[in-house]
Design a protein around this motif. Structure first.
Motif, PDB file in Angstrom:
ATOM      1  N   LYS A  66       0.818  -1.219   0.000  1.00  0.00           N
ATOM      2  CA  LYS A  66       0.000   0.000   0.000  1.00  0.00           C
ATOM      3  C   LYS A  66       0.847   1.261   0.000  1.00  0.00           C
ATOM      4  CE  LYS A  66      -4.114  -2.156   1.923  1.00  0.00           C
ATOM      5  NZ  LYS A  66      -5.135  -2.188   2.997  1.00  0.00           N
ATOM      6  N   GLN A  69       1.038   3.050  -3.295  1.00  0.00           N
ATOM      7  CA  GLN A  69      -0.132   3.840  -3.716  1.00  0.00           C
ATOM      8  C   GLN A  69      -0.528   3.574  -5.174  1.00  0.00           C
ATOM      9  OE1 GLN A  69       1.181   7.859  -2.668  1.00  0.00           O
ATOM     10  NE2 GLN A  69       0.151   7.693  -0.694  1.00  0.00           N
ATOM     11  N   GLY A  70      -0.449   2.303  -5.561  1.00  0.00           N
ATOM     12  CA  GLY A  70      -0.891   1.924  -6.898  1.00  0.00           C
ATOM     13  C   GLY A  70       0.069   2.238  -8.017  1.00  0.00           C
ATOM     14  N   THR A 153      -5.796  -2.450  -7.000  1.00  0.00           N
ATOM     15  CA  THR A 153      -5.781  -1.014  -6.753  1.00  0.00           C
ATOM     16  C   THR A 153      -7.115  -0.407  -7.152  1.00  0.00           C
ATOM     17  OG1 THR A 153      -3.406  -0.983  -7.222  1.00  0.00           O
ATOM     18  CG2 THR A 153      -4.556   1.136  -7.225  1.00  0.00           C
TER      19      THR A 153
END
Length: 225
Positions: A66, A69-70, A153
């Motif tokens: 995570k 953040q994609g 995501t």
């Protein structure tokens, strides 16, 4: 009006039943657990010991993902990045509910990202084991524990796979402060006895938006709003 109301009730019941059946039919396993199983089978086939699946370490793996953040482009290649070591104590452990004093050394990591979801065995062989470095990490004799995580995501692609290794001691490293795994979504992590569907329920939010939209359409159709 009574007829319209009856039809509305039926429509909502159908949406509710559809959601329940969808969940029952698909939430049957945890791809992170399956990944650890594949990994340990490969280790033992190479005459290495199987590793303890530590849910705390696995939860950290999900937090590790995570932190990207994609951003799939930050995984591997010339632009490869990784979270700072300080994030384990300052962010990852608190988010997992892990006692910071029980954090052990991270002895290796495997991380991959793809634009589509694949089954754990394929993710292991095609995404995480792309080169000799991956094999060196996998067969490292210093590892005693492993934790795996996978997540999509924003309800879809890209999909991240992460495995963290440690030389900690079972039941005394990466310990949850309240004694149980702190489950978080979206995403799945291993060792927590948590059923987590593979591709679609890595994020459940988007599916419930669809059910809500369908119910609203039924209301509009029945009452001519």
């Amino acid at each position: 009006m009574a007829t319209g109301f009856s039809l509305l009730v039926i429509a909502l019941l159908l949406f509710s039943s559809s959601a329940e059946n969808h969940t029952k039919s698909e939430v049957t396993a945890n791809p992170a657990d399956e990944l650890v199983e594949v990994l340990n089978k490969n280790r033992t086939a190479n005459k290495n010991s199987a590793l303890y699946d530590n849910p705390g370490l696995a939860c950290l793996s999900l937090q590790y993902i995570k932190a990207y953040q994609g951003d799939c482009g930050a995984v591997g290649g010339a632009n490869a990045k990784k979270p700072a070591d300080s994030e384990f104590t300052e962010t990852f452990a608190p988010n997992c509910g892990i006692e910071v004093s029980t954090l052990a050394q991270i002895t290796g990591r495997l991380l991959g990202c793809e634009t589509k979801y694949v089954k754990p065995a394929e993710a292991f062989s095609s995404i995480l084991m792309k080169n000799e470095k991956g094999l060196d990490i996998l067969y490292n004799k210093n590892h005693t524990e492993v934790g795996a995580a996978v997540t999509g995501t924003d309800g879809g692609a890209p999909y991240f796979w992460c495995v963290l290794f440690s030389n900690g001691k079972s039941n005394s490293s990466f310990v949850f402060s309240d004694g149980v795994a702190k489950i978080s979504r979206p995403g799945c992590f291993s060792g927590a006895n948590d059923e987590c569907n593979s591709s679609t329920s890595l994020s459940l939010k988007s599916r419930w938006y669809l059910y809500l939209a369908g119910a609203l359409m039924a209301v509009i159709y029945i009452f001519g709003l």
